[in-house]
Design an enzyme around this catalytic site. Sequence first.
Site, PDB file in Angstrom:
ATOM      1  N   TYR A 188       6.395  10.034  -1.505  1.00 58.35           N
ATOM      2  CA  TYR A 188       6.216   8.868  -0.644  1.00 58.35           C
ATOM      3  C   TYR A 188       7.554   8.130  -0.621  1.00 58.35           C
ATOM      4  CZ  TYR A 188       4.704   4.277   0.981  1.00 58.35           C
ATOM      5  OH  TYR A 188       4.586   3.096   1.673  1.00 58.35           O
ATOM      6  N   ASP A 236       5.175  11.628   3.066  1.00 61.38           N
ATOM      7  CA  ASP A 236       5.568  10.570   3.996  1.00 61.38           C
ATOM      8  C   ASP A 236       7.036  10.300   3.735  1.00 61.38           C
ATOM      9  OD1 ASP A 236       6.129   8.320   5.418  1.00 61.38           O
ATOM     10  OD2 ASP A 236       4.564   7.062   4.505  1.00 61.38           O
TER      11      ASP A 236
END
Length: 256
Positions: A106, A147
Amino acid sequence: MQVVTWNVNSLRARMAHLLRFLDEVSPDVVCLQELKLTDDLFPAKVLREAGYPHLVWWGQKNYNGVAMLSKHPIDAPQKGIDDGGDRSQSRLIAGTVNGIRIIGVYAPNGTRLGSEPFAFKLSWYDRLFEMIASRHRPSDPIILCGDLNIAPDDPDVWDPFRCDGILLCHPLERERFQRFLDWGFVDPFRERHPFANTFSWWDYQQMGFQRNHGLRIDHTLLTAPVDARCSEVTIHANVRGWTSPSDHAPVSVTLS
DNA sequence: ATGGTGGAAAGTCCA
């Protein structure tokens, strides 16, 4: 083998969606981001009962948090960039499944151009690259997914003119993304769909999904030996249309 | 002009 990455934007808020997705798609490995819970609240029992006995998670209060769910054993599990640097943010989980090193991340959002969080984002990317380049070769089987909070190129944004140079599309961020490609990673989605305007994230605000005002910031980068086995890359955009969704869609790669 | 939405959590911070 199918591997998924998905920023769920709160695991507790999205548990029903996750279970539905696991039931419908039945991937082998799932990398989750933005759990937004502490380690003690991770729903390990429910996920084991859903068919994912092998679990690694690294939570954090309120923000961030990453996990790996697998039907197959996860070898050499790793939490965070183990370079002796900052460990205050739970942003990386890694493990080896069926011989493939899977790194789920992330990446920092960056908040605003020129801000301290933006500088942290760039240096976090430098640390991630160094971690990978210092201990792997491009000929190793690796999946770097998550992400990444970078839209790498014009086709990855809903309006290249409005998005020109903004956060997630800035040259300094795109440089960081490109460095992984230069090293030997392939972006299998872009390789297979050179001009597709397909997105993985849509803003909650101003009817972002309904108007398809999105960005492709969730990625599945593969080294060559994995790319050679990759038959399919799917952005599960339908999941973004479910009731009370995450703002990100799951992205999956299917390997022969 | 500093909004709009959603999630953490109980006033803001973050995305």
